[in-house]
Design a protein around this motif. Sequence first.
Motif, mmCIF file in Angstrom:
data_model
loop_
_atom_site.group_PDB
_atom_site.id
_atom_site.type_symbol
_atom_site.label_atom_id
_atom_site.label_comp_id
_atom_site.label_asym_id
_atom_site.label_seq_id
_atom_site.Cartn_x
_atom_site.Cartn_y
_atom_site.Cartn_z
ATOM 1 N N SER A 272 44.618 35.930 37.100
ATOM 2 C CA SER A 272 44.274 37.035 36.248
ATOM 3 C C SER A 272 45.459 37.810 35.980
ATOM 4 O O SER A 272 46.424 37.909 36.999
ATOM 5 C CB SER A 272 42.986 37.713 36.850
ATOM 6 N N PRO B 128 35.716 34.530 41.212
ATOM 7 C CA PRO B 128 36.486 33.236 40.887
ATOM 8 C C PRO B 128 35.783 31.948 41.063
ATOM 9 O O PRO B 128 35.915 31.218 40.271
ATOM 10 C CB PRO B 128 37.889 33.173 41.603
ATOM 11 N N ASN C 72 44.466 29.498 37.102
ATOM 12 C CA ASN C 72 43.552 30.766 36.853
ATOM 13 C C ASN C 72 44.119 31.902 37.847
ATOM 14 O O ASN C 72 43.461 32.213 38.827
ATOM 15 C CB ASN C 72 42.158 30.177 37.496
ATOM 16 N N ASP D 261 38.178 41.728 32.614
ATOM 17 C CA ASP D 261 37.600 42.476 33.838
ATOM 18 C C ASP D 261 37.441 43.931 33.545
ATOM 19 O O ASP D 261 37.954 44.347 32.321
ATOM 20 C CB ASP D 261 38.601 42.462 34.988
ATOM 21 N N GLN E 100 40.855 38.852 40.378
ATOM 22 C CA GLN E 100 40.218 37.565 40.339
ATOM 23 C C GLN E 100 38.790 37.485 39.994
ATOM 24 O O GLN E 100 38.059 36.434 39.874
ATOM 25 C CB GLN E 100 40.686 36.873 41.471
ATOM 26 N N TRP F 246 41.339 37.314 32.342
ATOM 27 C CA TRP F 246 40.992 36.289 33.402
ATOM 28 C C TRP F 246 40.795 34.928 32.662
ATOM 29 O O TRP F 246 39.642 34.454 31.959
ATOM 30 C CB TRP F 246 39.498 36.702 33.849
#
Length: 533
Positions: A431, A381, A429, A504, A378, A284
């Motif tokens: 992931s 986020p 951004n 994650d 995500q 991430w």
Amino acid sequence: MMTTALAGIASAQEKTLRIAMTAADIPRTLGQPDQGFEGNRFTGIPIYDSLVQWDLSKEKEPSVPIPGLATEWSVGEDKTKWTFKLRPGVKFHDGSPVNAAAVVWNVQKVLDKSAPHFDASQVGVTASRMPTLRSAKAIDDMTVELTTSEPDSFLPINITNLFMASPAHWEAKFKAASASDPAEKAKQAWTAFAADPSGSGPFKVTRFVPRERLELAANDAYWDEKRRPKIAKVVLIPLPEANARTAALLSGQVDWIEAPAPDAAAQIKSRGFKIYQNVQPHNWPWQLSFAEGSPWLDKRVRHAANLCINRSELKEALNGMMAEATATYEPGHPWYGNPTFKAKYDPAAGKKLMTEAGFSASKPLKVKVQTSASGSGQMQPLPMNEFVQQALKDCYFDVELDVVEWNTLFNSWRLGAKDPAARGSHATNVSFASMDPFFGMVRFSSTKAFPPVSNNWGYYGNAEIDKLIADARTTFDDKARDVALAKLHTRIVDDAPFVWIAHDVGPRAMSAKVKGVVQPQSWFIDIATMSMD
């Protein structure tokens, strides 16, 4: 307030497994899912099979590729022709056979523009994940040859992303389509196929309501007895907001939620639900732009951003639902290497680098980052990006967040930092999975992966990195390839084309009546081996 989908399942039978996804819509069902790897997780792996699949049966060992529809494979002397032997006796849900002709047909659907069933809508989520595959040829009924554009030892891993749809079922939809133009007729056929798909996986689609629900039923004739489903029915519901997912679980409207709200973890557990998590090959990060005029072109700035984030504090804010990231791979991984730079919390060193680069509290560096409000992998986020935004403010960065819908962000990932879809962003951004070298490194650092070919959104790369990639890609001995990949990762970490923030752990909360849950070290999970009380 209940969504329409939730209202429709509140009284579902106990043996029905109801899952709330982070996606805002049902991932595509026609064979090649969208919605990132959440699509593969929920409308790929359950409905379809691939030649090579992931072993999702273990919690304490990394997930590795294993035989799927192919029982064995080998590469020829020139290292560009691969032979795959198919598993005998496998049938699609419509009863037609899975044979070499079907595999060729499925390669053509995303690579051969002259094929009548070629579907441009499936190309973006497939071709970029297996960029060297060029063609397929049937050697005999149960043997297929795949040809790559160059020697590529990563191919068997890459083709875990190519799901096999039934050609016979599509042909029936094509014949029933009303359009006279062949191209339009093919589009109609794919639309009809998506509403009534046919794969060879452990579950069949029985009902599909876009943006609301997808219902699956057990395929009692599935070829792998170990994965023949024990749960008769699965219902998938898109529910992108974390608090709404958590409320649906606590109120008994669903049995399983992806990415529960971190601040609700204690309440979830106190109510008898279980939270599963495990380390994943998952990053991430912020992926940085190297396009002309980007504020990240100065390596001091890239290093400074990596030194100004207190990842342990972020982990605490997420109730432990993350692992701290110092690179794409962590020390101890065979591909880590020996980088001289390490992303860690050292704000004094970060501020010093920013001062050397000409920035200060009164003259901050403006950066714009594109992200989403939810989506596959995500995590959380918005709160995570707001945390990073504040952390970097203390290090002379002025961060603007551009929040878009997940599929919009994912699609713009291939279009690149120079495309209007980036909306002037200097970082994205998204992931990403890192379980294979192409996914974890090559697609972000090869000059051959510049948009729109693959996911080198920021145009990072040079001749030296291309040489390191070629060395790894053309090495077919596993240990020697690990050495080559460690050299590549070393160079990437020292260059810092990412702001590495978190890995994650795939948190998901479930009712205690869901049994046989294996949370693998993978982005994916296998519903087929689970049962319900």
